[in-house]
Motif scaffolding. Structure first.
Motif, mmCIF file in Angstrom:
data_model
loop_
_atom_site.group_PDB
_atom_site.id
_atom_site.type_symbol
_atom_site.label_atom_id
_atom_site.label_comp_id
_atom_site.label_asym_id
_atom_site.label_seq_id
_atom_site.Cartn_x
_atom_site.Cartn_y
_atom_site.Cartn_z
ATOM 1 N N PHE B 36 10.424 16.768 10.072
ATOM 2 C CA PHE B 36 11.070 16.015 8.855
ATOM 3 C C PHE B 36 10.613 14.555 8.963
ATOM 4 O O PHE B 36 10.288 14.219 7.709
ATOM 5 C CB PHE B 36 12.842 16.042 8.964
ATOM 6 N N ALA B 37 10.672 13.935 9.931
ATOM 7 C CA ALA B 37 10.272 12.751 9.960
ATOM 8 C C ALA B 37 8.976 12.271 9.510
ATOM 9 O O ALA B 37 8.551 11.434 8.612
ATOM 10 C CB ALA B 37 10.412 11.862 11.585
ATOM 11 N N ASN B 192 8.339 23.545 2.484
ATOM 12 C CA ASN B 192 8.292 23.705 3.461
ATOM 13 C C ASN B 192 9.292 23.183 4.328
ATOM 14 O O ASN B 192 10.035 23.860 5.393
ATOM 15 C CB ASN B 192 6.880 23.061 4.289
ATOM 16 N N ASN B 193 9.661 21.870 4.003
ATOM 17 C CA ASN B 193 10.929 21.292 4.682
ATOM 18 C C ASN B 193 12.217 22.151 4.535
ATOM 19 O O ASN B 193 12.861 22.211 5.427
ATOM 20 C CB ASN B 193 11.163 19.888 4.165
ATOM 21 N N ASN B 194 12.494 22.571 3.470
ATOM 22 C CA ASN B 194 13.438 23.613 3.160
ATOM 23 C C ASN B 194 13.600 24.605 4.064
ATOM 24 O O ASN B 194 14.774 24.934 4.717
ATOM 25 C CB ASN B 194 13.575 23.767 1.824
ATOM 26 N N ASN B 195 12.305 25.107 4.085
ATOM 27 C CA ASN B 195 12.179 26.349 4.887
ATOM 28 C C ASN B 195 12.432 26.185 6.576
ATOM 29 O O ASN B 195 13.452 26.968 7.352
ATOM 30 C CB ASN B 195 10.845 27.151 4.930
ATOM 31 N N LEU B 196 11.855 25.040 6.872
ATOM 32 C CA LEU B 196 11.970 24.572 8.260
ATOM 33 C C LEU B 196 13.425 24.091 8.671
ATOM 34 O O LEU B 196 14.169 24.618 9.717
ATOM 35 C CB LEU B 196 11.207 23.403 8.535
ATOM 36 N N ALA B 197 14.019 23.560 7.707
ATOM 37 C CA ALA B 197 15.170 22.845 7.900
ATOM 38 C C ALA B 197 16.347 24.275 7.882
ATOM 39 O O ALA B 197 17.196 24.169 8.829
ATOM 40 C CB ALA B 197 15.950 22.127 6.704
ATOM 41 N N TYR B 198 16.065 25.173 7.075
ATOM 42 C CA TYR B 198 17.061 26.333 7.137
ATOM 43 C C TYR B 198 17.121 27.195 8.560
ATOM 44 O O TYR B 198 17.903 27.661 9.056
ATOM 45 C CB TYR B 198 16.879 27.240 6.020
#
Lengths: 125, 832
Positions: B36-37, B192-198
């Motif tokens: 994320f960073a 992608n971030n959303n996928n990774l975060a979830y």
């Protein structure tokens, strides 16, 4: 000069008188064998010289010597003895005796002593 | 074991799994966060870039506007010559320059390499355009308006403006495309971030839930274990504290970790004080027998890693100096890895136990010793005559063997002669009634048929069952023999006493007669013993001697013995001199009970002694008388010799001297004879003097005792060469002739002895007065002698001295030691 001889032996007294007879200054010689008489004779004769036998029985010699010394005008005393121990000689000297002569050994000295006394008296006047 | 391993594995797995899950969760979350960073960073950079592009585009647009304005002003100035356009132109040029500098700064950021050529191009064009417009303005300023207008309208003039406009357009297009591209990237990244975060959150949540679950399980387990441990600990604590044994827990270095109360009590150390103390300081143990310090049991446990069993020979020295006999044991403790971590020591005070054991052992030993005592026979009997057991002494006495005993061949009833059966019956009745029987004499028949006198006593094992018991049997053959001998001795003694010529008597403390032999009865004139038994014997003693008799009696009852001579008046009036020697009579305990006196009749001896005393006194008086006579004669003879003979010899010498004087000159022969005669007279005089003084020195009479002694000493010195000293009084005492003569003769006798025997180098004589007494002492440093020797020798010289002293009523004493000289001391009382 007057001489008084006190001795227990008359023979001794005789010999002493003979011994002194040649001294001119001696005018008279008194003698006795008894000490009891010696005191009276001494007072009467008033001798200048006393020849005293120191071997008188008991203490007679000492007592007589004390008497002589007690007299105001006392005579000269020639003590005669036969073997007197030094202690006794000292005691006699202490009481007061002028000459000590052993009469056996030194009797020949007596005239000389008398002569010397005579001379001294003359000098004294 | 299996459970333990399973438990360990499960603990290991659960802990590591939880740790793994926890770390994995952290890593996952970390990687997601990092991801994320990175995305955010990219987005931020992209946003900033696009923002700069937009700003750049706007500034280009503004620059383009100013260029157009400047161009318009330039154009107006050139075409119209109106100076007002000049002002607008300058202002516009300043704005262009300002923007230009700003754009150059943007360019310097180099934000996007793709725009770099465009920036360079714009830069160049703007510089050219500004330069061109300044040229046109300068032409206008020079009023060459036409040339200025031509310039503006030339291709060069138009081309620059168009080129800038075209570039502006191209830059705008590029920026627009960049924005579109960025927007696409934003959308992709956002997706992608959303996928990774979830996904990450989901996984992390699952892992966290799992971790918490496992932690919860572990916490519950730990809590349960902790509670169990707490319960066990409390249980152990109560158990340990309630132990009667002392318990010490140490670490592996041997330092104290824990002491239970029993250990505190035994060691004298409190737990608090003992903590961390070295074990040997608190648990100070020595070997009970040797007293030497012993290796600490815990040291052995730790060093050998083995259990130590109970040891009963250890002495614990407590802090308060008390000591206990302890037994101790110990075991090592281990940590989780199985290494020795310390030791547990258990010990208990067995002092009382040991004491009880010792007492029991001692008691058993005593019983055993009594039974095995070789002086007394013991046997276990029953009422039927059987002997159940017997010690060696009994068997030895009776001549039986152990085998006979085991085969029941010994029967005390059969061993008893018939005449003693009645005594045995009475004894058994006594046992039945009282439990024991008093000792009585009887006989046993030995195995060989001979008889043996014995003293027998017994007791029943049980008071309720008097049919069995133990009996002690003493062989009294010797006693019987001794009794017989004693009877004979008594008879012998009685015979001696009855025939003894001296009195033998026994008195009690009161002086009362308890017994007296016939000789004694005869002495006191008693007809028989009954006449005087119980009477006080002191009454017979004459009044003059009673005190002495009583004193002797007291001395005897004080434990001393003594002899006393006394007179008695017998019962029939006879007077007797008796000498008694009394000694204390003691009983078997050593206590003085009576006085034993052996008395002899010394009447005849006393008479003889009295006669001897009288005779001795008469002899002494006679001796004194003879001495006086002799002394008087000697005095007389000495006087006669000295005075009479001396005077006569003196006269003779005077005469010889006179003859010598008178004759000498005429006749030499007579003179020589006279001289010879004179010499003979001299020699005779010397002899006479010596004879006189030897007989009696006149000085003794003339000068006194002191002078005479001094003279005598001087003569002695001259004759022997011995050094002399004389200490005398200053004044001669007034003494009688007897005293003077007696003491002088004692000095003479003593000096004679010195010259004959003493080998002395020095002689000192002292004549002193003390009170009314006169003391004469003659001392030499010669070879001396033992006093006992001189007592036996009875030399006449010393006897003479003694007799002279006695005649003067004085005391005489001679003191001498070998090589220490001799001192004769005479004291004459009451003469001063």
């Amino acid at each position: 000069m007057k001489i008084l001889i006190v001795d227990s032996s008359t023979e001794i007294i005789q010999r002493l008188k003979e011994l002194l007879q040649d001294i001119d200054e001696i005018v008279s010689i008194y003698s006795t064998t008894f000490s009891s008489k010696a005191a009276t004779l001494f007072e009467d004769s008033k001798p200048d010289v006393v020849l005293l036998d120191l071997n008188l029985p008991g203490n007679q010699s000492i007592d007589f010597l004390k008497l002589i010394n007690a007299t105001p005008k006392s005579a000269l005393v020639i003590g005669l003895f036969i073997h007197l121990d030094q202690l006794l000689q000292n005691q006699f000297n202490k009481i007061g005796i002028d000459y000590l002569i052993d009469k056996y050994d030194d009797f020949e000295k007596i005239p000389g002593i008398i002569n010397s006394i005579v001379r001294s008296r003359k000098i004294a006047g | 074991m299996y459970k333990q391993i399973k438990f360990k594995i499960s603990r290991l797995i659960s802990k590591r799994f939880i740790l793994f899950v926890f770390i994995f969760s952290l890593l996952l979350l970390g990687s997601l966060t990092y991801r994320f960073a990175l995305q955010n960073n990219w987005l931020e950079n992209e946003y900033n870039l696009q923002l700069q592009h937009v700003q750049f585009n706007n500034e280009i647009a503004e620059l383009n506007y100013y260029i157009k304005s400047a161009e318009s002003a330039n154009r107006g100035y050139a075409f119209k010559g109106n100076k007002e356009f000049v002002i607008s132109f300058d202002t516009t040029i300043d704005s262009i320059n300002s923007l230009y500098r700003h754009i150059r700064n943007l360019e310097n950021r180099k934000t996007n390499p793709a725009f770099a050529p465009l920036f360079l191009r714009v830069d160049s064009l703007i510089q050219q355009k500004v330069a061109f417009m300044k040229l046109v303005k300068s032409l206008s300023d020079n009023h060459e308006y036409k040339m200025a207008a031509d310039k503006i309208t030339t291709r060069e003039g138009r081309h620059l403006a168009d080129t800038i406009a075209a570039l502006h357009k191209q830059i705008s297009n590029n920026i627009s495309e960049g924005l579109k591209s960025s927007q696409t990237g934003f959308l992709h990244i956002n997706r992608n971030n959303n996928n990774l975060a979830y996904t990450g959150i989901g996984i992390a949540m699952l892992l966290i839930i799992l971790t918490f679950y496992l932690l919860l399980i572990e916490i519950r387990k730990t809590k349960k274990t902790s509670e169990e441990l707490k319960v066990r600990k409390e249980l152990y604590k109560v158990t340990i504290n309630s132990l009667s044994e002392g318990l010490i827990l140490t670490d592996k270095d041997g330092s104290i970790v824990y002491l239970n109360p029993a250990a505190e009590k035994l060691t004298g150390w409190s737990w608090q004080d003992a903590q961390k103390q070295p074990l040997h300081k608190v648990f100070n143990v020595v070997n009970e027998e040797s007293g030497k310090p012993i290796e600490n049991v815990v040291s052995r446990i730790i060093n050998n890693e083995k259990n130590v069993l109970w040891e009963n020979n250890t002495l614990l020295k407590a802090k308060d100096s008390g000591t206990f006999i302890i037994s101790n044991s110990g075991t090592p403790t281990h940590d989780e890895k199985g290494n020795v971590s310390g030791a547990v020591l258990l010990f208990n005070d067995i002092t009382e136990l040991k004491k009880a054991e010792d007492e029991l052992r001692l008691s058993e030993s005593r019983t055993r010793k009594i039974f095995e005592f070789d002086m007394i026979g013991f046997m276990y009997w029953d009422i039927n005559g059987e002997i159940l057991d017997a010690n060696d002494r009994f068997l030895k006495m009776t001549g039986y063997s152990k085998q006979d005993l085991h085969e029941n061949k010994i029967n005390w009833s059969k061993m008893t002669p018939p005449e003693y059966a009645e005594l045995d019956r009475i004894a058994l009745e006594q046992v039945a009634s009282t439990g024991y029987c008093l000792p009585y004499d009887k006989e046993y028949i030995r195995k060989d048929g001979s008889r043996m006198p014995v003293l027998l006593g017994g007791t029943a094992f049980d008071g309720n069952n008097p049919e069995m018991g133990v009996a002690y049997v003493m062989d009294i053959s010797e006693r019987k023999k001794a009794e017989k001998n004693l009877a004979e001795s008594k008879n012998y003694l009685r015979t001696i006493l009855e025939t003894e010529p001296e009195c033998v008597k026994v008195l009690n403390r009161k002086g009362e007669l308890l017994s007296m032999n016939p000789a004694g009865l005869a002495m006191i004139e008693a007809d028989n013993e009954q006449q005087v038994l119980g009477h006080c014997m002191t009454e017979l003693v004459d009044e003059k001697y009673r005190a002495g008799f009583t004193r002797l009696s007291k001395e005897v009852f004080n434990g001393h013995s003594g002899t006393f001579e006394f007179q008695i008046t017998g019962l029939k009036g006879g007077h007797h001199w008796l000498e008694t020697h009394a000694v204390p009579l003691k009983d078997s305990a050593g206590k003085i009970t009576n006085l034993l006196g052996v008395t002899r009749n010394i009447t005849e001896r006393k008479k003889a002694e009295e006669e001897i005393t009288n005779t001795t006194e008469q002899l002494r008086q006679l001796t004194a008388h003879l001495q006086n006579i002799r002394e008087e004669e000697r005095t007389h003879m000495a006087r006669e010799i000295h005075d009479e003979l001396g005077q006569q010899l003196t006269v003779m010498k005077m005469d010889v001297a006179w003859l010598n004087d008178k004759v000498g000159a005429y006749d030499e022969k007579i003179k020589a004879r006279a001289i010879e005669l004179q010499k003979m007279l001299d020699h005779t005089v010397v002899t006479v003097r010596r004879l006189a003084y030897d007989l009696r020195p006149s000085m003794l009479d003339d000068m006194g005792l002191g002078a005479a002694i001094e003279w005598q000493l001087n003569e002695f010195k001259k004759r022997t060469g011995t050094s002399i000293s004389f200490e005398r009084m200053n004044e001669e005492l007034d003494l009688t002739d007897d005293i003077k003569t007696g003491l002088f003769r004692i000095v003479q006798e003593s000096l004679t002895n010195v010259s004959r025997y003493a080998q002395a180098k020095n002689v000192s004589v002292s004549l002193k007065q003390g009170d009314k007494n006169l003391h004469l002492t003659i001392t030499d440093d010669g070879i001396g002698f033992e006093n006992e020797t001189i007592a036996n020798k009875r030399t006449l010289g010393i006897i003479g001295v003694k007799e002279r002293a006695a005649n003067m009523g004085g005391d005489y004493k001679i003191v001498s030691k070998p090589n220490k000289g001799t001192s004769i001391q005479v004291t004459i009382p009451n003469v001063v």
